[in-house]
Design a protein around this motif. Structure first.
Motif, PDB file in Angstrom:
ATOM      1  N   ARG A 271    -110.285  72.343 -18.738  1.00 42.91           N
ATOM      2  CA  ARG A 271    -110.502  71.480 -17.401  1.00 42.91           C
ATOM      3  C   ARG A 271    -109.306  70.387 -17.200  1.00 42.91           C
ATOM      4  O   ARG A 271    -108.921  70.047 -16.165  1.00 42.91           O
ATOM      5  CB  ARG A 271    -111.790  70.601 -17.442  1.00 42.91           C
ATOM      6  N   LEU A 272    -108.880  69.855 -18.299  1.00 46.52           N
ATOM      7  CA  LEU A 272    -107.558  68.921 -18.110  1.00 46.52           C
ATOM      8  C   LEU A 272    -106.624  69.561 -17.416  1.00 46.52           C
ATOM      9  O   LEU A 272    -105.741  69.007 -16.589  1.00 46.52           O
ATOM     10  CB  LEU A 272    -107.338  68.516 -19.701  1.00 46.52           C
ATOM     11  N   VAL A 273    -106.170  70.723 -17.925  1.00 45.59           N
ATOM     12  CA  VAL A 273    -104.945  71.459 -17.376  1.00 45.59           C
ATOM     13  C   VAL A 273    -105.063  71.889 -15.933  1.00 45.59           C
ATOM     14  O   VAL A 273    -104.434  71.767 -15.131  1.00 45.59           O
ATOM     15  CB  VAL A 273    -104.710  72.668 -18.390  1.00 45.59           C
ATOM     16  N   TYR A 274    -106.579  72.188 -15.765  1.00 47.14           N
ATOM     17  CA  TYR A 274    -106.720  73.113 -14.355  1.00 47.14           C
ATOM     18  C   TYR A 274    -106.856  71.836 -13.331  1.00 47.14           C
ATOM     19  O   TYR A 274    -105.931  71.970 -12.087  1.00 47.14           O
ATOM     20  CB  TYR A 274    -108.082  73.710 -14.447  1.00 47.14           C
ATOM     21  N   GLU A 275    -107.361  70.748 -13.726  1.00 48.39           N
ATOM     22  CA  GLU A 275    -107.482  69.666 -12.582  1.00 48.39           C
ATOM     23  C   GLU A 275    -106.106  69.052 -12.499  1.00 48.39           C
ATOM     24  O   GLU A 275    -105.751  68.482 -11.465  1.00 48.39           O
ATOM     25  CB  GLU A 275    -108.491  68.825 -13.162  1.00 48.39           C
ATOM     26  N   SER A 276    -105.035  69.413 -13.321  1.00 47.87           N
ATOM     27  CA  SER A 276    -103.772  68.712 -12.995  1.00 47.87           C
ATOM     28  C   SER A 276    -102.699  69.567 -12.310  1.00 47.87           C
ATOM     29  O   SER A 276    -101.761  69.140 -11.721  1.00 47.87           O
ATOM     30  CB  SER A 276    -103.035  68.539 -14.171  1.00 47.87           C
ATOM     31  N   LEU A 277    -103.243  70.889 -12.026  1.00 46.54           N
ATOM     32  CA  LEU A 277    -102.716  71.909 -10.922  1.00 46.54           C
ATOM     33  C   LEU A 277    -102.623  71.706  -9.479  1.00 46.54           C
ATOM     34  O   LEU A 277    -103.593  70.999  -8.929  1.00 46.54           O
ATOM     35  CB  LEU A 277    -102.981  73.302 -11.295  1.00 46.54           C
ATOM     36  N   PRO A 278    -101.599  71.716  -8.751  1.00 48.43           N
ATOM     37  CA  PRO A 278    -101.730  71.534  -7.348  1.00 48.43           C
ATOM     38  C   PRO A 278    -102.772  72.820  -6.699  1.00 48.43           C
ATOM     39  O   PRO A 278    -103.080  74.001  -7.566  1.00 48.43           O
ATOM     40  CB  PRO A 278    -100.189  72.081  -6.594  1.00 48.43           C
ATOM     41  N   GLN A 279    -103.404  72.524  -5.675  1.00 51.34           N
ATOM     42  CA  GLN A 279    -104.347  73.335  -5.097  1.00 51.34           C
ATOM     43  C   GLN A 279    -103.867  74.674  -5.081  1.00 51.34           C
ATOM     44  O   GLN A 279    -104.737  75.844  -5.439  1.00 51.34           O
ATOM     45  CB  GLN A 279    -104.776  72.980  -3.723  1.00 51.34           C
ATOM     46  N   PRO A 280    -102.821  75.325  -4.560  1.00 48.57           N
ATOM     47  CA  PRO A 280    -102.299  76.588  -4.367  1.00 48.57           C
ATOM     48  C   PRO A 280    -102.306  77.461  -5.688  1.00 48.57           C
ATOM     49  O   PRO A 280    -102.795  78.389  -5.711  1.00 48.57           O
ATOM     50  CB  PRO A 280    -100.935  76.637  -3.976  1.00 48.57           C
ATOM     51  N   ALA A 281    -101.815  76.500  -6.795  1.00 43.76           N
ATOM     52  CA  ALA A 281    -101.822  77.038  -8.407  1.00 43.76           C
ATOM     53  C   ALA A 281    -103.212  77.352  -8.666  1.00 43.76           C
ATOM     54  O   ALA A 281    -103.420  78.109  -9.537  1.00 43.76           O
ATOM     55  CB  ALA A 281    -100.941  76.108  -9.099  1.00 43.76           C
ATOM     56  N   GLN A 282    -103.986  76.229  -8.595  1.00 48.20           N
ATOM     57  CA  GLN A 282    -105.398  76.363  -8.839  1.00 48.20           C
ATOM     58  C   GLN A 282    -106.150  77.628  -8.331  1.00 48.20           C
ATOM     59  O   GLN A 282    -106.818  78.424  -9.068  1.00 48.20           O
ATOM     60  CB  GLN A 282    -106.264  75.424  -8.243  1.00 48.20           C
ATOM     61  N   ARG A 283    -105.822  78.096  -7.210  1.00 46.85           N
ATOM     62  CA  ARG A 283    -106.509  79.444  -6.343  1.00 46.85           C
ATOM     63  C   ARG A 283    -105.931  80.407  -7.191  1.00 46.85           C
ATOM     64  O   ARG A 283    -106.597  81.425  -7.475  1.00 46.85           O
ATOM     65  CB  ARG A 283    -106.266  79.209  -4.988  1.00 46.85           C
ATOM     66  N   THR A 284    -104.623  80.415  -7.305  1.00 50.06           N
ATOM     67  CA  THR A 284    -103.946  81.670  -8.033  1.00 50.06           C
ATOM     68  C   THR A 284    -104.599  81.847  -9.413  1.00 50.06           C
ATOM     69  O   THR A 284    -104.804  82.973  -9.815  1.00 50.06           O
ATOM     70  CB  THR A 284    -102.463  81.430  -8.257  1.00 50.06           C
ATOM     71  N   LEU A 285    -104.763  80.782 -10.118  1.00 49.90           N
ATOM     72  CA  LEU A 285    -105.477  80.990 -11.289  1.00 49.90           C
ATOM     73  C   LEU A 285    -106.924  81.419 -11.522  1.00 49.90           C
ATOM     74  O   LEU A 285    -107.210  82.326 -12.321  1.00 49.90           O
ATOM     75  CB  LEU A 285    -105.288  79.475 -12.196  1.00 49.90           C
TER      76      LEU A 285
END
Length: 681
Positions: A271-285
């Motif tokens: 969660r720490l890593v995921y929430e630090s990502l920009p929105q496009p990268a979160q969706r890709t992940l």
């Protein structure tokens, strides 16, 4: 038996069995700690078996099995890799790996696992072979070897039992989440968290020593918050490396204040890593669990997220730095299995079902286009390649045939998984059919049908599944014919006959004359292989009647030849001569000089069998003239030898020697070159 495949590239080490080579990034080269566990595993190789200690009589000797047990994210695969590297010198026949569970949690079929190991051992197996037969092949291949089998992520003991060698000279190392009940003499090496000094060292490898030495107590607190789990430490270490100004104590505090999350410490680190990502990268992940077999490259990520290939490649490199994916080889990344449940939960809650289906469709469409480009690159003429790829984006083109073949080999596990998933989905059957067809053509072009037969067999079964589900009778007939051909080629004639009959029914349901004619002829061929001459001639006759009614002259000539061949085997020389004479007439009408020459050569052979050597001599001379006109040196030489044999029987040895000399001049002294094969062959 099909010839062993000679791969042009080293395939994915996690998914395909290969001898030990270079280190795998992020698992062995960076391995720290676990010295006690490594020592226990080394000692367990020579330790007295549990059966012996309990007084039970041991069964037939088998390989020693060592089990590394632990939850996903505990570092069990890294430990197993480090251990087999330490003992590799004692096993000169190499390390062979196979993964028994895909990152998505699906159990790998035993058949595929055995084929993977056999391929790594340089052994070929017939397509469509049963699991027991394949297991016997594997045990026979390992009987005289001293090798290590690394079976990663076993789901149950039955998977492992099918792969165990029957020789104590081999070592089997298994990783699993729990014990393998049913496999004798196995002491599990159960993993928990790392020791604190080793966990701190692992963090230091990621972020450097400076932030560790300035506040060692904060580093220990962070290790405690991560539960000393290697996967959680990898994520937190990747995040700290990407944020050089963040302090270790702040991250430890942030993790401590997080509410409980699914997955425990690993869930909080994710969660720490995921929430630090920009929105496009979160969706890709979030969309990466859709990647077949957990194998991702820039094209897969680009199609899933709907972004450019360059942007997808950059995003994947960032993910690798954060520990969200792992580098494999040749531009490939692997999705860690311990993160898949967390990503799937996000996918289900954050993405609409329609968007997920659209992303999967984009990925399959991109794969179809890449396979088309890959197949085109196998063409011999450069001008043809340029013309066929006109209109393709540059990103979907390969620089040369070698690059296309390399791409096909390294992506084959993912491509096979994509086809299986698409067929199982049921909502994308049109794309699934196109994908399977494109993969079949690409494999046939680059490997050849015989070498690619094991993979083609599975793909034809997928086509059959879709055709039966959608009542596509024509495609069902085609799939059954292809499967039956492969069965027949590997000696399973009874199975082939059953499928040929089913293909005939499907062809009739589709009102497809080609499929019905092909099926009837194949049924006749199967009966011929079974030496049932009466049924063989009956089915060839049915196929011939259809060809005559449709005016298909090439089929008529071929079928007359097949009927003549069956009558010859049955000793009905009169019927055989009539059919071969009709075949010769058919080839003459088609202006097929080689075919006519071969038909006449068969007539000469039957006349000789029937005790009419003068007629055989006349027919054979006529066939020689036709073969000379066709420029078929091999057939000319074979007919010259036949003429010589006939002249010997007629009492003219001088003329016989002349004809044998002529055959030698045509093709040298190779006797195999002077063999006449029938048209049916």
């Amino acid at each position: 038996m099909y010839p062993p495949r000679s791969p042009q590239v080293v395939a994915l080490r996690e998914l395909r069995s290969q001898p030990e080579g270079r280190e795998r990034s992020g698992s062995v080269a960076d391995f720290v700690g676990r010295r006690r566990e490594l020592k226990e595993l080394r000692e367990d190789i020579v330790r007295t078996g549990l059966d012996t200690l309990s007084g039970r009589k041991a069964k037939s000797p088998r390989a020693r099995v060592l089990l590394v047990a632990g939850r996903p994210g505990s570092g069990r695969t890294a430990l197993a890799e480090a251990f087999v590297r330490e003992v590799a010198e004692d096993y000169p026949d190499g390390i062979h790996r196979v993964r028994l569970t895909s990152p998505g949690g699906q159990t790998v079929p035993t058949e595929r696992a055995v084929r993977t190991l056999l391929e790594g051992l340089g052994q070929a197996t017939p397509p469509g072979a049963a699991e027991d037969e394949l297991s016997s092949h594997l045990r026979a291949a390992l009987a005289d070897r001293r090798a290590i089998l690394l079976l990663d992520d076993a789901a149950d003991p039955f998977q492992v039992d099918a792969l165990l060698p029957d020789t104590p000279e081999c070592l089997v190392v298994v990783t699993a989440e729990g014990p393998l009940t049913g496999i004798p003499d196995v002491r599990p090496c159960t993993l928990g968290g790392l020791e604190t000094p080793s966990a701190v060292k692992m963090l230091a490898q990621r972020i450097g020593d400076t932030r560790i030495t300035t506040d060692p107590y904060a580093a220990e607190s962070l290790v405690e918050e991560c539960g000393a789990q290697p996967a959680a430490l990898a994520l937190v270490g990747g995040w700290l490396a990407a944020h050089p100004k963040a302090s270790v104590v702040d991250v430890a505090k942030q993790l401590h204040e997080m509410p409980p999350a699914p997955g425990g410490p690993l869930g909080r680190a994710f969660r720490l890593v995921y929430e630090s990502l920009p929105q496009p990268a979160q969706r890709t992940l979030r969309l990466l669990p859709l990647a077949p077999a957990g194998i991702v490259d820039s094209h897969t990520a680009s199609a899933l997220a709907g972004c450019s290939v360059a942007a997808a490649q950059s995003t994947l490199e960032d993910f690798a730095g954060l520990g969200l994916v792992r580098h494999a080889s040749d531009g490939l990344f692997l999705l860690p299995g311990c993160l898949v449940p967390l990503l799937k939960a996000l996918l289900e809650t954050r993405e609409r079902a329609g968007e997920v289906q659209l992303a999967r469709a984009r990925m399959l469409e991109r794969t179809v286009r890449l396979l088309h480009s890959c197949r085109v690159m196998a063409a011999a003429e450069e001008d043809d390649v340029r013309e066929k790829l006109e209109g393709f984006p540059r990103a979907l083109r390969f620089p040369d045939r070698r690059a296309a073949a390399t791409w096909l080999e390294t992506r084959l596990p993912a491509l096979s998984a994509a086809a299986s998933v698409a067929v199982a989905d049921g909502g994308l059957d049109t794309l699934a059919r196109r994908l399977v067809a494109a993969l079949v053509r690409a494999l046939a072009e680059h490997r050849g049908t015989a070498e690619a037969a094991p993979e083609l067999y599975g793909l034809h079964r997928l086509v059959l599944d879709v055709a039966e589900r959608r009542d596509l009778h024509r495609e069902k007939a085609a799939a059954l014919l292809n499967l039956a051909d492969l069965d027949a080629a590997t000696g399973r004639t009874e199975e082939a006959l059953e499928r040929y009959r089913a293909a005939l029914d499907a062809g009739r349901a589709a009102n497809d004359p080609y499929a019905t004619g092909r099926a009837m002829e194949s049924v006749g061929g199967a009966y011929q292989e079974l030496e049932d001459w009466h049924r063989a001639s009956d089915w060839f006759g049915r196929a011939l009647a259809q060809a005559l009614s449709r005016g298909e002259r090439a089929d008529e000539a071929r079928l007359y030849g097949r009927l003549g061949n069956v009558h010859t085997y049955a000793g009905r020389y009169g019927d055989a001569l009539r059919n071969w004479r009709a075949a010769a007439a058919g080839y003459r009408k088609l202006a097929d000089v080689p075919g006519q020459a071969k038909a006449l050569s068969e007539m000469a052979r039957i006349q000789e069998y029937a005790g009419r050597p003068e007629e055989s001599l006349h027919t054979c001379r006529e066939a020689v003239e036709l073969a000379r006109k066709a420029g078929d040196l091999r057939l000319q030489a074979a007919l010259q030898v036949r003429l010589a044999d006939t002249l010997d029987r007629l009492g003219d040895p001088a003329a016989a020697r002349l004809h044998r000399s002529a055959a030698d001049r045509l093709l040298g002294d190779d006797p195999a070159a002077c063999e006449i094969r029938s048209t049916s062959d």
